[in-house]
Design a protein around this motif. Structure first.
Motif, PDB file in Angstrom:
ATOM      1  N   SER A  59      31.279 -11.216  11.004  1.00 24.49           N
ATOM      2  CA  SER A  59      30.388 -12.352  11.237  1.00 24.49           C
ATOM      3  C   SER A  59      29.609 -12.666   9.964  1.00 24.49           C
ATOM      4  O   SER A  59      29.349 -11.778   9.143  1.00 24.49           O
ATOM      5  CB  SER A  59      29.423 -12.031  12.371  1.00 24.49           C
ATOM      6  OG  SER A  59      28.646 -10.889  12.049  1.00 24.49           O
ATOM      7  N   PRO A  60      29.203 -13.945   9.771  1.00 17.82           N
ATOM      8  CA  PRO A  60      28.463 -14.318   8.564  1.00 17.82           C
ATOM      9  C   PRO A  60      27.046 -13.750   8.572  1.00 17.82           C
ATOM     10  O   PRO A  60      26.478 -13.470   9.638  1.00 17.82           O
ATOM     11  CB  PRO A  60      28.441 -15.845   8.631  1.00 17.82           C
ATOM     12  CG  PRO A  60      28.557 -16.167  10.076  1.00 17.82           C
ATOM     13  CD  PRO A  60      29.455 -15.095  10.659  1.00 17.82           C
ATOM     14  N   LEU A  61      26.504 -13.569   7.367  1.00 21.09           N
ATOM     15  CA  LEU A  61      25.117 -13.136   7.241  1.00 21.09           C
ATOM     16  C   LEU A  61      24.207 -14.361   7.203  1.00 21.09           C
ATOM     17  O   LEU A  61      24.586 -15.429   6.727  1.00 21.09           O
ATOM     18  CB  LEU A  61      24.921 -12.310   5.968  1.00 21.09           C
ATOM     19  CG  LEU A  61      25.705 -11.010   5.866  1.00 21.09           C
ATOM     20  CD1 LEU A  61      25.323 -10.255   4.593  1.00 21.09           C
ATOM     21  CD2 LEU A  61      25.496 -10.129   7.096  1.00 21.09           C
ATOM     22  N   VAL A  62      22.995 -14.184   7.690  1.00 19.01           N
ATOM     23  CA  VAL A  62      21.998 -15.250   7.743  1.00 19.01           C
ATOM     24  C   VAL A  62      20.922 -14.964   6.703  1.00 19.01           C
ATOM     25  O   VAL A  62      20.448 -13.826   6.576  1.00 19.01           O
ATOM     26  CB  VAL A  62      21.378 -15.322   9.155  1.00 19.01           C
ATOM     27  CG1 VAL A  62      20.172 -16.259   9.166  1.00 19.01           C
ATOM     28  CG2 VAL A  62      22.422 -15.781  10.165  1.00 19.01           C
ATOM     29  N   ALA A  66      25.040  -4.920   8.720  1.00 24.24           N
ATOM     30  CA  ALA A  66      24.267  -6.026   8.155  1.00 24.24           C
ATOM     31  C   ALA A  66      24.449  -7.288   8.988  1.00 24.24           C
ATOM     32  O   ALA A  66      25.581  -7.670   9.329  1.00 24.24           O
ATOM     33  CB  ALA A  66      24.690  -6.271   6.717  1.00 24.24           C
ATOM     34  N   LYS A  67      23.339  -7.935   9.301  1.00 20.84           N
ATOM     35  CA  LYS A  67      23.343  -9.206  10.022  1.00 20.84           C
ATOM     36  C   LYS A  67      22.605 -10.288   9.244  1.00 20.84           C
ATOM     37  O   LYS A  67      22.882 -11.481   9.399  1.00 20.84           O
ATOM     38  CB  LYS A  67      22.675  -9.040  11.403  1.00 20.84           C
ATOM     39  CG  LYS A  67      23.273  -7.934  12.260  1.00 20.84           C
ATOM     40  CD  LYS A  67      24.735  -8.192  12.596  1.00 20.84           C
ATOM     41  CE  LYS A  67      25.300  -7.071  13.476  1.00 20.84           C
ATOM     42  NZ  LYS A  67      26.749  -7.236  13.733  1.00 20.84           N
ATOM     43  N   THR A  68      21.632  -9.849   8.431  1.00 19.88           N
ATOM     44  CA  THR A  68      20.828 -10.789   7.645  1.00 19.88           C
ATOM     45  C   THR A  68      20.851 -10.372   6.191  1.00 19.88           C
ATOM     46  O   THR A  68      21.276  -9.270   5.847  1.00 19.88           O
ATOM     47  CB  THR A  68      19.369 -10.827   8.151  1.00 19.88           C
ATOM     48  OG1 THR A  68      18.833  -9.497   8.097  1.00 19.88           O
ATOM     49  CG2 THR A  68      19.290 -11.355   9.564  1.00 19.88           C
ATOM     50  N   ASN A  89      18.422 -10.190  13.883  1.00 17.71           N
ATOM     51  CA  ASN A  89      19.270 -11.066  14.690  1.00 17.71           C
ATOM     52  C   ASN A  89      18.896 -12.531  14.520  1.00 17.71           C
ATOM     53  O   ASN A  89      18.809 -13.281  15.491  1.00 17.71           O
ATOM     54  CB  ASN A  89      19.183 -10.668  16.173  1.00 17.71           C
ATOM     55  CG  ASN A  89      19.773  -9.299  16.431  1.00 17.71           C
ATOM     56  OD1 ASN A  89      20.898  -9.023  16.026  1.00 17.71           O
ATOM     57  ND2 ASN A  89      19.019  -8.438  17.110  1.00 17.71           N
ATOM     58  N   ASP A  90      18.651 -12.983  13.275  1.00 16.41           N
ATOM     59  CA  ASP A  90      18.347 -14.386  13.031  1.00 16.41           C
ATOM     60  C   ASP A  90      19.531 -15.249  13.470  1.00 16.41           C
ATOM     61  O   ASP A  90      20.698 -14.876  13.309  1.00 16.41           O
ATOM     62  CB  ASP A  90      18.087 -14.623  11.537  1.00 16.41           C
ATOM     63  CG  ASP A  90      16.835 -13.910  11.041  1.00 16.41           C
ATOM     64  OD1 ASP A  90      16.509 -12.875  11.634  1.00 16.41           O
ATOM     65  OD2 ASP A  90      16.218 -14.388  10.097  1.00 16.41           O
ATOM     66  N   THR A  91      19.218 -16.433  13.991  1.00 14.65           N
ATOM     67  CA  THR A  91      20.287 -17.328  14.436  1.00 14.65           C
ATOM     68  C   THR A  91      20.622 -18.401  13.415  1.00 14.65           C
ATOM     69  O   THR A  91      21.673 -19.023  13.493  1.00 14.65           O
ATOM     70  CB  THR A  91      19.883 -18.013  15.762  1.00 14.65           C
ATOM     71  OG1 THR A  91      18.651 -18.722  15.561  1.00 14.65           O
ATOM     72  CG2 THR A  91      19.713 -16.976  16.865  1.00 14.65           C
ATOM     73  N   ALA A  92      19.731 -18.627  12.463  1.00 15.26           N
ATOM     74  CA  ALA A  92      19.987 -19.655  11.447  1.00 15.26           C
ATOM     75  C   ALA A  92      19.317 -19.264  10.142  1.00 15.26           C
ATOM     76  O   ALA A  92      18.262 -18.626  10.130  1.00 15.26           O
ATOM     77  CB  ALA A  92      19.461 -21.018  11.908  1.00 15.26           C
ATOM     78  N   SER A  93      19.952 -19.667   9.042  1.00  9.04           N
ATOM     79  CA  SER A  93      19.386 -19.363   7.726  1.00  9.04           C
ATOM     80  C   SER A  93      18.114 -20.163   7.486  1.00  9.04           C
ATOM     81  O   SER A  93      17.954 -21.279   7.992  1.00  9.04           O
ATOM     82  CB  SER A  93      20.400 -19.686   6.625  1.00  9.04           C
ATOM     83  OG  SER A  93      21.450 -18.759   6.616  1.00  9.04           O
TER      84      SER A  93
END
Length: 375
Positions: free
Chosen positions: A93-96, A167-169, A191-195
């Motif tokens: 999954s992409p990082l934010v 890593a998520k962010t 667990n941010d949903t948007a940058s």
């Protein structure tokens, strides 16, 4: 002055590498091997592995310095795109871009200009910069996002952090100072949903806390100390002209020199008779002779010598610097043995009229006779 700054900021072709087992090496393109807060014990980086120690904030004795450079958010967000391309190719999954980690990464990028390490310039862990951070990559010298990503992806430690499932962010720092670029990736597990929004590139002043005296790198255990020097446009100063002086900090982990802002720096000349220096480090030549220019910043000091030419020769008895002997000079000389005045440099040399290497009442009497044209 801009030319001088560019000359001192030539990009090095080699950058330091720190392996995951704490062994230092040099590589042409990789900067370090990244570090992860979860595997310090397993990797054997340091005996200091207690999680509480990872988040300690300050060494016991520090000296703050400030440096000014450019925060390049355009490059930082370009790196984010490249990171997520790599993660997508790996099925991750992409990082934010997290705002807090972004701010920390820009601060850490500034800090690595002073001390290139996963330890901060006061010797404490990089994780003390932000409790959200679970891993860090650093690099220096690469000119573009593509260059730095190529370096990181060709290093196993960096690559592992970039492709970490934990890593998520992320926060990405890109700080340019004196023509040299410093890069940092701070990884988080939030667990941010948007940058966060991308700011405009901006000039920024970073306050950096340096350990005073010798200090130990938190992870490597290596011992370092900071050194400073005074850079001036030229060591030969023509009388009645002004040249700039700058206090320089030497990065002890790979030797790059950066210019320190004048905040808190005190400038002095060993002989105001020969040359003066103001609070901004501007040196003005007065009379022919030699002087030492000193910059003091709390715990740290540095000096450089200059020679003034093209002015009037020193006049024996002249301690006020006006090129002649007056009653004012005689009074000043009389005050020296009374411990009411201290003369230094050329003025002190001029005051010794009887040649006995001491300043006494006889010197004042001779100066008085000279001023009254009696001698």
């Amino acid at each position: 002055m801009k030319t001088a700054r560019r000359l001192l900021s030539v990009v090095l072709s080699l950058v330091i590498t720190i392996s995951t087992v704490g062994v230092a090496a040099v590589s042409a393109f990789a900067a370090d091997s990244g570090i992860d807060s979860s595997d310090n014990t397993a990797s054997g980086i340091s005996a200091k592995t207690a999680e509480t120690e990872l988040y300690e904030t300050k060494a016991s004795s520090v000296q703050d310095v400030s440096v000014t450079g450019t925060e390049n958010y355009e490059y930082a967000f370009s790196v984010l795109e490249l990171v997520n391309q790599e993660r997508q190719a790996a099925g991750l999954s992409p990082l934010v871009m997290n705002q807090s980690l972004l701010d920390t990464a820009m601060q850490r990028a500034g800090e690595t200009s002073a001390f290139f390490s996963h330890s901060r310039p006061d010797g404490t862990s990089c994780f003390s910069a932000n409790p959200l951070m679970i891993a860090e990559n650093i690099a220096a010298g690469q000119r573009t996002p593509e260059d730095v990503m190529n370096s990181w992806m060709n290093s196993s430690g960096h690559k592992a952090n970039i492709l970490s499932e934990r890593a998520k962010t992320i926060g990405i720092g890109c700080f340019e100072i004196g023509g040299y670029v410093y890069w940092v990736q701070c990884f988080g597990s939030g667990n941010d949903t948007a940058s966060c929004p991308k700011p405009q590139n901006t000039q920024s002043t970073k306050t950096i806390s340096l350990a005073t005296g010798e200090f130990e790198d938190f992870f490597s255990g290596e011992t370092y100390s900071y050194s400073f020097s005074v850079y001036r446009d030229t060591s030969l100063v023509k009388a009645s002209t002004t040249v700039d002086a700058v206090l320089c900090l030497h990065n002890p982990s790979f030797g790059v020199v950066i210019f320190v802002d004048n905040d808190g720096v005190t400038w002095s000349s060993s002989s105001d008779y020969v040359a003066t220096v103001d609070s901004l480090g501007k040196i003005t030549g007065i009379h022919n002779g030699d002087a030492t220019i000193t910059a003091s910043l709390g715990y740290f000091t540095a000096s450089a010598d200059i020679t003034v030419y093209g002015g009037t020769e020193a006049v024996k008895g002249d301690v006020t610097g006006d090129g002649q002997v007056t009653l004012e000079d005689a009074i000043y000389i009389q005050m020296v043995p009374m411990e009411m005045l201290e003369l230094t440099g050329q003025a002190l040399e001029n005051a010794d009229l009887d040649g006995d290497d001491e300043i006494g009442i006889l010197d004042a009497i001779i100066a008085q006779k000279m001023a009254l044209k009696m001698l």
